[in-house]
Design an enzyme around this catalytic site. Structure first.
Site, short mmCIF file in Angstrom:
data_model
loop_
_atom_site.label_atom_id
_atom_site.label_comp_id
_atom_site.label_asym_id
_atom_site.label_seq_id
_atom_site.Cartn_x
_atom_site.Cartn_y
_atom_site.Cartn_z
N HIS A 1 0.86 -1.18 0.00
CA HIS A 1 0.00 0.00 0.00
C HIS A 1 0.90 1.23 0.00
O HIS A 1 2.13 1.10 -0.01
CB HIS A 1 -0.97 0.00 1.19
CG HIS A 1 -0.31 0.11 2.53
ND1 HIS A 1 0.52 -0.86 3.05
CD2 HIS A 1 -0.35 1.09 3.47
CE1 HIS A 1 0.95 -0.51 4.24
NE2 HIS A 1 0.45 0.69 4.52
N HIS B 1 1.13 3.96 2.18
CA HIS B 1 1.54 4.75 3.34
C HIS B 1 3.04 5.01 3.25
O HIS B 1 3.82 4.15 2.81
CB HIS B 1 1.17 4.03 4.63
CG HIS B 1 -0.27 4.22 5.00
ND1 HIS B 1 -0.91 3.43 5.93
CD2 HIS B 1 -1.21 5.09 4.53
CE1 HIS B 1 -2.18 3.83 6.04
NE2 HIS B 1 -2.37 4.83 5.21
N ASP C 1 0.21 -4.20 6.26
CA ASP C 1 -0.70 -3.64 7.27
C ASP C 1 -2.12 -4.08 6.95
O ASP C 1 -2.57 -4.03 5.80
CB ASP C 1 -0.63 -2.11 7.24
CG ASP C 1 0.75 -1.58 7.60
OD1 ASP C 1 1.68 -2.38 7.73
OD2 ASP C 1 0.88 -0.35 7.72
N HIS D 1 6.26 -5.69 11.43
CA HIS D 1 5.69 -4.35 11.67
C HIS D 1 5.59 -4.10 13.18
O HIS D 1 4.53 -3.80 13.73
CB HIS D 1 4.32 -4.24 11.00
CG HIS D 1 3.92 -2.84 10.65
ND1 HIS D 1 3.05 -2.11 11.40
CD2 HIS D 1 4.27 -2.04 9.61
CE1 HIS D 1 2.86 -0.93 10.85
NE2 HIS D 1 3.61 -0.85 9.76
N HIS E 1 -7.05 -1.98 4.98
CA HIS E 1 -6.21 -1.20 5.90
C HIS E 1 -6.56 0.27 5.75
O HIS E 1 -6.16 0.93 4.79
CB HIS E 1 -4.73 -1.43 5.60
CG HIS E 1 -3.82 -0.57 6.43
ND1 HIS E 1 -3.90 -0.51 7.82
CD2 HIS E 1 -2.82 0.29 6.08
CE1 HIS E 1 -2.99 0.34 8.26
NE2 HIS E 1 -2.33 0.84 7.24
N ASP F 1 5.64 5.11 5.10
CA ASP F 1 6.67 4.25 5.67
C ASP F 1 6.94 3.03 4.78
O ASP F 1 7.94 2.33 4.99
CB ASP F 1 6.32 3.83 7.10
CG ASP F 1 4.96 3.17 7.22
OD1 ASP F 1 4.01 3.61 6.54
OD2 ASP F 1 4.82 2.21 8.01
N HIS F 2 6.09 2.81 3.79
CA HIS F 2 6.27 1.66 2.89
C HIS F 2 6.80 2.04 1.51
O HIS F 2 7.16 1.16 0.74
CB HIS F 2 4.94 0.92 2.72
CG HIS F 2 4.46 0.26 3.98
ND1 HIS F 2 4.55 -1.10 4.20
CD2 HIS F 2 3.91 0.78 5.10
CE1 HIS F 2 4.07 -1.39 5.39
NE2 HIS F 2 3.67 -0.26 5.96
#
Length: 300
Positions: A61, A63, A210, A268, A140, A65-66
């Site tokens: 996805h 976000h 996530d 995670h 998510h 941080d990814h």
């Protein structure tokens, strides 16, 4: 066989020990990156994996941080001349965000590598012969999220005792039988079923990033040799987990137990807990659980 190298195992806030999310999967000579958090390029070096033959990234996805490690990785790959092209797989909305990010740095269509953006829809999107990769939607928050199933086929091998008993010599005839074709020896037909053993060797790896729920995911996960899934919270903080769209360690373990998973790797990790606390909660429900740490290497 699948080999996993965990390059980043933190939740959204990294720590001195844990980098932002990234996982390298190696199969049949191919190397595939799942997510690319900040600093992934350095983690590849520190792990010893390096940059060779790295030309595909699967995104769970969008976000930050990814995905924030993508520009740095691209720059390094170009400077080191390790790769001229990269394929990014992700949900359409995820890819749109990455496209905007790259355009904001270099201008539209001017990234340092040639990039193909391949939007995911549920089902098989890679068939490499020795393994396949399927994707499935994951819930998510409001993201366009996917999980991934890597599978290698089970194979049937010739049984040497049966070959000897039936007088099949070494050479092309055995090759024919291995390919599923009957052969004739001295006017006698020998069928592959006479000499092939039971299917063996197939492997199944499932990676889920996530997720706020495991509802509806049993079919994809059932019978996995290894499940990698988040466990950002403990059961005592279930209400907070719901607020932020994440699982507890107990939920991840219960999911693995209910679906005949062989091994569970929790990922995670939140810095609010000690690893021992997380592992204790999961192992009480599913004993074959472990906590992923940066640079862990697992082969299935």
């Amino acid at each position: 066989m699948f080999a996993l190298t965990f390059l980043g195992t933190s939740a959204s806030v990294p720590s001195a020990e844990r980098n932002h999310p990234a996982l390298l999967v190696e199969a049949a000579g191919q190397r595939i990156l799942i997510d690319c958090g900040e600093g992934t390029q350095r983690q590849l070096l520190r792990s010893g994996a390096g940059f060779r033959r790295l030309d595909r990234i699967l995104l769970t996805h969008a976000h930050l941080d990814h995905v924030l490690g993508i520009p740095g990785l691209f720059s390094t790959l170009r400077l080191r001349q390790n790769s001229d092209a990269m394929t990014l797989h992700g949900g359409a909305a995820t890819l749109d965000i990455v496209i905007q990010m790259l355009a904001g740095i270099w201008g539209a269509g001017r990234a340092p590598l040639s990039v193909e953006f391949a939007a995911l829809t549920e089902g098989r999107f890679i068939d490499a012969g020795d393994f396949t990769i399927d994707c499935f939607p994951v819930r998510h928050r409001d993201t366009d999220s996917f999980g991934f199933v890597f599978q290698s086929p089970a194979r049937r091998h010739l049984q040497s005792d049966r070959l000897a008993a039936l007088g099949v010599p070494d050479g092309p005839l055995r090759g024919e039988l291995a390919q599923g074709r009957p052969v004739v020896i001295a006017d006698r037909t020998i069928d592959p079923e006479d000499v092939l053993g039971a299917p063996s060797g197939g492997r199944k790896l499932v990676v889920i990033g996530d997720t706020e729920t495991t509802e509806g995911l049993s079919h994809q996960v059932a019978g996995a040799d290894l499940l990698v899934i988040e466990a950002t919270f403990l059961e005592r903080d279930t209400s907070t987990a719901r607020d932020y769209g994440h699982l507890t360690a107990a939920e991840a373990a219960s999911f693995a137990a209910a679906n005949n998973v062989r091994q569970l790797v929790l990922n995670h990790m939140s810095g609010r807990y000690e690893d021992a606390e997380i592992l204790a909660e999961a192992a009480a429900i599913f004993p074959n659980s472990r906590i992923a740490a940066d640079f862990d290497h697992i082969v299935i």
